[in-house]
Structures are given as structure tokens and as C-alpha cells.
Design a protein around this motif. Structure first.
Motif, PDB file in Angstrom:
ATOM      1  N   VAL B 334       0.854  -1.184   0.000  1.00  0.00           N
ATOM      2  CA  VAL B 334       0.000   0.000   0.000  1.00  0.00           C
ATOM      3  C   VAL B 334       0.893   1.237   0.000  1.00  0.00           C
ATOM      4  N   THR B 335       0.562   2.213  -0.845  1.00  0.00           N
ATOM      5  CA  THR B 335       1.364   3.440  -0.911  1.00  0.00           C
ATOM      6  C   THR B 335       0.671   4.616  -0.221  1.00  0.00           C
ATOM      7  N   SER B 336      -0.649   4.615  -0.207  1.00  0.00           N
ATOM      8  CA  SER B 336      -1.429   5.648   0.488  1.00  0.00           C
ATOM      9  C   SER B 336      -2.735   4.997   0.913  1.00  0.00           C
ATOM     10  N   GLY B 337      -3.279   5.420   2.034  1.00  0.00           N
ATOM     11  CA  GLY B 337      -4.576   4.886   2.426  1.00  0.00           C
ATOM     12  C   GLY B 337      -5.179   5.694   3.549  1.00  0.00           C
ATOM     13  N   ALA B 338      -6.505   5.769   3.551  1.00  0.00           N
ATOM     14  CA  ALA B 338      -7.205   6.538   4.581  1.00  0.00           C
ATOM     15  C   ALA B 338      -8.689   6.187   4.522  1.00  0.00           C
ATOM     16  N   PRO B 339      -9.412   6.460   5.593  1.00  0.00           N
ATOM     17  CA  PRO B 339     -10.867   6.394   5.494  1.00  0.00           C
ATOM     18  C   PRO B 339     -11.305   7.576   4.626  1.00  0.00           C
ATOM     19  N   SER B 340     -12.027   7.301   3.547  1.00  0.00           N
ATOM     20  CA  SER B 340     -12.430   8.383   2.645  1.00  0.00           C
ATOM     21  C   SER B 340     -13.588   9.164   3.233  1.00  0.00           C
ATOM     22  N   PRO B 341     -13.406  10.467   3.484  1.00  0.00           N
ATOM     23  CA  PRO B 341     -14.520  11.248   4.026  1.00  0.00           C
ATOM     24  C   PRO B 341     -15.713  11.307   3.066  1.00  0.00           C
ATOM     25  N   THR B 342     -15.463  11.321   1.757  1.00  0.00           N
ATOM     26  CA  THR B 342     -16.564  11.440   0.800  1.00  0.00           C
ATOM     27  C   THR B 342     -17.291  10.108   0.627  1.00  0.00           C
ATOM     28  N   LEU B 343     -16.529   9.005   0.540  1.00  0.00           N
ATOM     29  CA  LEU B 343     -17.144   7.702   0.296  1.00  0.00           C
ATOM     30  C   LEU B 343     -17.580   7.006   1.584  1.00  0.00           C
ATOM     31  N   LYS B 345     -15.812   5.044   3.386  1.00  0.00           N
ATOM     32  CA  LYS B 345     -15.156   3.759   3.595  1.00  0.00           C
ATOM     33  C   LYS B 345     -13.680   3.861   3.270  1.00  0.00           C
ATOM     34  N   PRO B 346     -12.911   2.865   3.693  1.00  0.00           N
ATOM     35  CA  PRO B 346     -11.468   2.958   3.464  1.00  0.00           C
ATOM     36  C   PRO B 346     -11.125   2.886   1.981  1.00  0.00           C
ATOM     37  N   ILE B 347     -10.195   3.749   1.573  1.00  0.00           N
ATOM     38  CA  ILE B 347      -9.659   3.681   0.218  1.00  0.00           C
ATOM     39  C   ILE B 347      -8.138   3.663   0.312  1.00  0.00           C
ATOM     40  N   ALA B 348      -7.521   3.145  -0.742  1.00  0.00           N
ATOM     41  CA  ALA B 348      -6.059   3.084  -0.740  1.00  0.00           C
ATOM     42  C   ALA B 348      -5.558   3.003  -2.172  1.00  0.00           C
ATOM     43  N   MET B 349      -4.294   3.332  -2.346  1.00  0.00           N
ATOM     44  CA  MET B 349      -3.595   3.009  -3.583  1.00  0.00           C
ATOM     45  C   MET B 349      -2.466   2.056  -3.219  1.00  0.00           C
ATOM     46  N   ALA B 350      -2.201   1.110  -4.129  1.00  0.00           N
ATOM     47  CA  ALA B 350      -1.210   0.082  -3.820  1.00  0.00           C
ATOM     48  C   ALA B 350      -0.584  -0.425  -5.105  1.00  0.00           C
ATOM     49  N   TYR B 351       0.653  -0.882  -4.987  1.00  0.00           N
ATOM     50  CA  TYR B 351       1.276  -1.614  -6.080  1.00  0.00           C
ATOM     51  C   TYR B 351       0.985  -3.097  -5.893  1.00  0.00           C
ATOM     52  N   VAL B 352       0.384  -3.714  -6.919  1.00  0.00           N
ATOM     53  CA  VAL B 352       0.065  -5.148  -6.869  1.00  0.00           C
ATOM     54  C   VAL B 352       0.533  -5.793  -8.175  1.00  0.00           C
ATOM     55  N   PRO B 353       0.784  -7.115  -8.154  1.00  0.00           N
ATOM     56  CA  PRO B 353       1.138  -7.809  -9.385  1.00  0.00           C
ATOM     57  C   PRO B 353       0.015  -7.683 -10.409  1.00  0.00           C
ATOM     58  N   LEU B 354       0.379  -7.661 -11.691  1.00  0.00           N
ATOM     59  CA  LEU B 354      -0.637  -7.508 -12.742  1.00  0.00           C
ATOM     60  C   LEU B 354      -1.741  -8.545 -12.628  1.00  0.00           C
ATOM     61  N   ALA B 355      -1.389  -9.735 -12.147  1.00  0.00           N
ATOM     62  CA  ALA B 355      -2.392 -10.795 -12.025  1.00  0.00           C
ATOM     63  C   ALA B 355      -3.512 -10.420 -11.062  1.00  0.00           C
ATOM     64  N   LEU B 356      -3.242  -9.473 -10.157  1.00  0.00           N
ATOM     65  CA  LEU B 356      -4.248  -9.063  -9.167  1.00  0.00           C
ATOM     66  C   LEU B 356      -4.794  -7.668  -9.446  1.00  0.00           C
ATOM     67  N   ALA B 357      -4.481  -7.120 -10.632  1.00  0.00           N
ATOM     68  CA  ALA B 357      -4.756  -5.701 -10.857  1.00  0.00           C
ATOM     69  C   ALA B 357      -6.105  -5.423 -11.528  1.00  0.00           C
ATOM     70  N   ALA B 358      -6.829  -6.461 -11.925  1.00  0.00           N
ATOM     71  CA  ALA B 358      -8.095  -6.213 -12.619  1.00  0.00           C
ATOM     72  C   ALA B 358      -9.152  -5.720 -11.639  1.00  0.00           C
ATOM     73  N   PRO B 359      -9.929  -4.689 -12.034  1.00  0.00           N
ATOM     74  CA  PRO B 359     -11.002  -4.211 -11.150  1.00  0.00           C
ATOM     75  C   PRO B 359     -11.922  -5.370 -10.744  1.00  0.00           C
ATOM     76  N   GLY B 360     -12.303  -5.370  -9.477  1.00  0.00           N
ATOM     77  CA  GLY B 360     -13.138  -6.441  -8.956  1.00  0.00           C
ATOM     78  C   GLY B 360     -12.356  -7.511  -8.221  1.00  0.00           C
TER      79      GLY B 360
END
Lengths: 127, 386
Positions: B334-343, B345-360
């Protein structure tokens, strides 16, 4: 400056303890205004479990704000006898009233706690 | 390197407003004035006022200014129109990101580069080295310039009222353009319609000695529209919701623009519109080919890419936490993460292997020893209405 009430005892990890410090006495514990201000808006509190045995220095919960997460340390040794369930839906109470509505849990003391700070000593470490 | 804490020209304003000040990249800056969520919400629904004077400003002037920047940066600055703005990066020869930048064209032979506070000295040193052989002068003007941002859906109305001549010039400005603007009281600013919040907004470059007057003018003109002063804490949740990378989190020397999903900022040119060499070109061409090849073989690829994550629980992933695969192995970060005030719920950005990168795709996050589930989602998390 954050308020540091004279009648409370404090830990170096920024918890306050209210009540008689004697074996079998029940004390109330929360985090200080100074800690709440540093965290910002608290959006989630993970509370300790009622009935859990806790020791001074244990991590017994966590406090999450938009900016950061902070572990909740137990400043005393004993059994958790109550937790502030209101914080599940209204964690902002900690920021609004750290020493009142924002209390977090109560512990029946197994022993007289050691190493707590009085208000003057605590205020000195937050300067 | 100096260890002395730097202060914004607006320091006294922050103290007077009761801001909580923290050290940020060597600067004593306001982290919040009232509360992070109130400030975040003000920017999403009305307007917020930010002091960004810690950001670095570097001026590039001279007959070769655009040729120099075409050589030094991964974007093509010669293509930027007069008074245009461009998001770009400065990369090392190996393709690693030295900093992400916004470049403004103030004149045909004059650019202003805005760099991150933590990278300003490095960027200035790199540009000073790279300018050799070009007829251009690189100058660090950070100390002379204060940067004040008005961000939010009411920003246009507020900045219009701040001007000496009324609304016309401001309303006519397109997103990612800039103009010389005279504010009430005869204060000259370079006003850019840019920002780092995911909202419409303006960034006002002003001489340090006139910063306080502009700040007070914005507060006075903005109050009726709900503008409040906002600290760096809400700036971080705002940019995270908007899916904007932060150097030191999503971007680093160890990552190329392609890793971060920002390969589009690297301009190689086309047959019809070719581009010459620039620092990092050879390495980045190879990186581009690697990524093209990986598109077909994502499952087998060893590449990692930047994704958005949304959680259903309440415990947020934070920078540095491990991303776990089904077997519980750490496969990303994970590179950034926080509870999103607008949404909410928790949101984050992360580096993941391409095999795990598809939405869903569901992934685990090691949140202080306990696994929390988050779902890969397309960035940004939040997009403002038209």
C-alpha cells in the motif's frame, strides 16, 4: 493549548485515568485532548473486549482518524468491565469531549498502577 | 542541507487562525485549522483556502528554454501554449521518477516549474546540470514566491470577486491554463486554474511580501460562499480520493511513470510529430515495450502496477502495509490509504502484481497483523460532477 485536568492521572502514551488507584477499584480510561488533537477527526475506534484481562503497556484497541491510526495502550493492569459502545457510532465524541463523553473503557484494577503521571508531569511531556 | 525549519510568509496568519502546525518536508505548515473532515467537505461542497508556500518554484528563462525543457523532462514543453500548464515528470537516465511537476508557460521564453517541497533542491540541482549547453537560466525562486490555492466548486466565484476588474478574466480561464491577474488593491498574481484536490480551483502565485494580503482577501471574499482555511491533512485525503499520486508514496526513484499507470506523461513523439532525445528516453522506451508485452500475459507477468482499493470494513490500509494474496503471502504494498470522508469507507492506492490488478479482484491487506479485504477498483475514487 490542550486541556490537562488536575484531577486525572496520565500515561506517557497519552491516556488519562480517572478514579481511585487501589486494587479492586474501577477506573475510567480515555485519551487526552492533546492526543485527540494530534489524531484529528477520529472516525473509528476499536474497543477492548469486556471481560478481557489487560496489563499495563498492552495494546488493547486502536483509534483511526482520516490522517493516521494510533494504538490504544492500556495504562493499568486488571479486567475490562465496561467499554463506551457509543463510540462505535459516534467516535467524534473523543475529539469533542475527551475527558467526558469520549471515555473509552473501564478497568477493575488488579493492582495499584505504577508510573502514572500527574497533570503537571503530563503537561510537561506534551510541551 | 539546512536543518532549520522553514516558515511560510503566511505563518502569522496560521497562528492567528489557531492552526495546528507540523513539520512537513522541513517546513512548519498547517496540518489543520478546525477539523480534517470539515475542511475536506468544504472543498468538495464549497471552497477551501490552502497555503502551499512550501512547494518549490523554479524559473527557466532564455532563448533555449523550451528546447532545454524538452530535453530535461519526459513531457514535451515546446507544445505547451502560452499561459498553459502541463503535468509532467523529471526522470533519471534509468527512467526512475525524480519528481512530478507542473510546468507553466509564462512567456515564449519563460517557464515556471512547481516541484514538491521535499524534492525541490534535487530538481533544481538536476535542472542546473541538464541546462549546460543551452541558452537558458535556471533559477530557484521559491523564497520569493508564495502559493495560495482556492479549491472547490465555489472557487471561480470567489476568485472572480478577488480580482480588481471583475469576473471576466477568471471565468474565461480553462482548466490547466493560467493568466496574469490583478487583484483588488492592485496586487499582481499569476493565477493558474490547477490544483491537487479533484475539484475546480485556482492556484495563485504571489510575491512573498503580498501573500498575507491575498490570503486575507480570499478569506473575506470567500466567507459568504463557505470558504474556510484548509490544512495539509485534508489535502492528502482530497488528492487520494481524486486518485492523484504523491511523490514519496506512489512515485519514487525506484518506479517509472509506467509503473504508476502514468505512461501517458512520457511523450516519445510520432512519425508525423517526432521528438528528439530526452533524459531517460532510452530506458523508458524499453519500459514501454515491457509493459506492452505484459498486457497480453498479465497473469504470468512479474510486473506490479498501481491500483485503487476500496474496503468494506472500517479499518483503513495505510502506506507501507502489505498486500496479501489468497495464500497470505505479501505480494504488494500500500502506498497511500485513509478512510475516505466522501465515500465513507477505506480507500487506498497500492502496487500489486498484474495478475491481481483487474477491477473487482479481492486482495487482503495486513492491517497491523489482521487481514482485511479490499477490492481493486478503477481510479479515481471520486470524480467531480460536470
Amino acid at each position: 493549548m490542550a486541556n490537562v485536568p488536575d484531577e486525572l492521572q496520565y500515561s506517557e502514551e497519552h491516556e488519562w485515568v480517572s478514579g481511585e488507584l487501589a486494587a479492586d477499584a474501577v477506573v475510567t480510561i480515555g485519551i487526552t485532548e492533546h492526543a485527540a488533537e494530534a489524531l484529528g477527526d477520529i472516525v473509528y475506534v476499536e474497543l477492548p473486549e469486556v471481560g478481557a484481562a489487560v496489563s499495563a503497556g498492552d495494546v488493547c484497541g486502536e483509534l483511526e482518524s482520516t490522517k493516521a491510526v494510533s494504538e490504544l495502550y492500556c495504562p493499568v493492569t486488571g479486567d475490562v468491565v465496561a467499554v463506551n459502545d457509543e463510540l462505535s457510532d459516534a467516535p467524534e465524541a473523543i475529539g469533542e469531549d475527551a475527558y467526558g463523553e469520549g471515555w473509552i473503557f473501564k478497568v477493575r484494577l488488579a493492582e495499584v498502577p505504577e508510573g502514572l503521571l500527574d497533570s503537571e508531569a503530563y503537561a510537561a511531556i506534551t510541551e | 542541507m539546512t536543518t532549520e525549519t522553514l516558515r511560510s510568509p503566511l505563518h502569522d496568519e496560521h497562528v492567528a487562525l489557531g492552526a495546528t502546525l507540523v513539520d512537513f518536508a522541513g517546513w512548519e505548515m498547517p496540518v489543520r485549522y478546525t477539523g480534517d473532515i470539515a475542511e475536506h467537505t468544504a472543498v468538495r461542497t464549497a471552497a477551501g483556502l490552502f497555503d502551499l508556500s512550501h512547494m518549490g518554484e523554479i524559473s527557466v528563462r532564455g532563448a533555449d528554454a523550451e528546447a532545454f525543457l524538452d530535453d530535461a523532462l519526459v513531457g514535451r514543453m515546446s507544445a505547451v501554449k502560452l499561459w498553459g500548464a502541463k503535468y509532467t515528470m523529471i526522470c533519471a537516465a534509468d527512467g526512475g521518477v525524480i519528481d512530478d511537476l507542473i510546468v507553466y508557460r509564462r512567456d515564449w521564453d519563460h517557464f515556471v516549474i512547481v516541484a514538491n517541497a521535499s524534492n525541490k533542491d534535487v530538481v533544481f540541482a538536476e535542472l542546473t546540470e541538464r541546462v549546460e549547453g543551452f541558452d537558458a537560466e535556471v533559477e530557484d525562486i521559491s523564497d520569493q514566491v508564495a502559493l495560495i490555492a482556492v479549491q472547490g466548486p465555489r472557487a471561480e466565484a470567489i476568485v472572480s470577486r478577488m480580482t480588481a476588474r471583475g469576473a471576466d478574466d477568471i471565468e474565461a480561464m480553462k482548466y490547466y491554463s493560467a493568466a496574469n491577474v490583478m487583484l483588488a488593491g492592485g496586487i499582481h498574481v499569476f493565477a493558474a486554474r490547477t490544483g491537487y484536490t479533484g475539484e475546480d480551483g485556482f492556484e495563485l502565485f504571489v510575491g512573498a511580501d503580498e501573500a498575507a494580503a491575498v490570503w486575507q482577501l480570499a478569506l473575506a471574499q470567500g466567507a459568504a460562499d463557505g470558504l474556510i482555511p484548509c490544512g495539509l491533512s485534508c489535502r492528502d485525503t482530497l488528492r487520494l480520493e481524486a486518485g492523484m499520486p504523491l511523490y514519496g508514496n506512489e512515485l519514487s526513484r525506484a518506479r517509472t511513470p509506467f509503473d504508476a499507470g502514468l505512461g501517458r506523461v512520457v511523450v516519445f513523439g510520432t512519425e508525423k510529430n517526432p521528438r528528439g532525445d530526452f533524459v531517460g528516453r532510452t530506458a523508458l522506451e524499453a519500459v514501454r515495450e515491457t509493459w506492452k508485452a505484459a498486457e497480453d500475459t498479465a497473469a504470468a507477468s512479474s510486473l506490479s502496477t498501481l491500483v485503487g482499493l476500496v474496503g468494506d470494513g472500517r479499518r483503513a490500509a495505510r502506506a507501507g502495509y502489505a498486500v496479501l494474496d489468497d495464500a497470505g503471502e505479501a505480494v504488494g504494498e500500500v502506498t497511500s490509504g485513509a478512510p475516505s470522508p466522501t465515500l465513507g469507507k477505506p480507500i487506498a492506492m497500492a502496487y500489486v502484481p498484474l495478475a491481481l490488478a483487474a477491477p473487482g479482484t479481492e486482495v487482503g491487506i495486513d492491517v497491523r497483523g489482521r487481514r482485511e479485504t479490499m477490492t481493486v477498483t478503477a481510479l479515481p475514487f471520486y470524480k467531480r460532477g460536470a
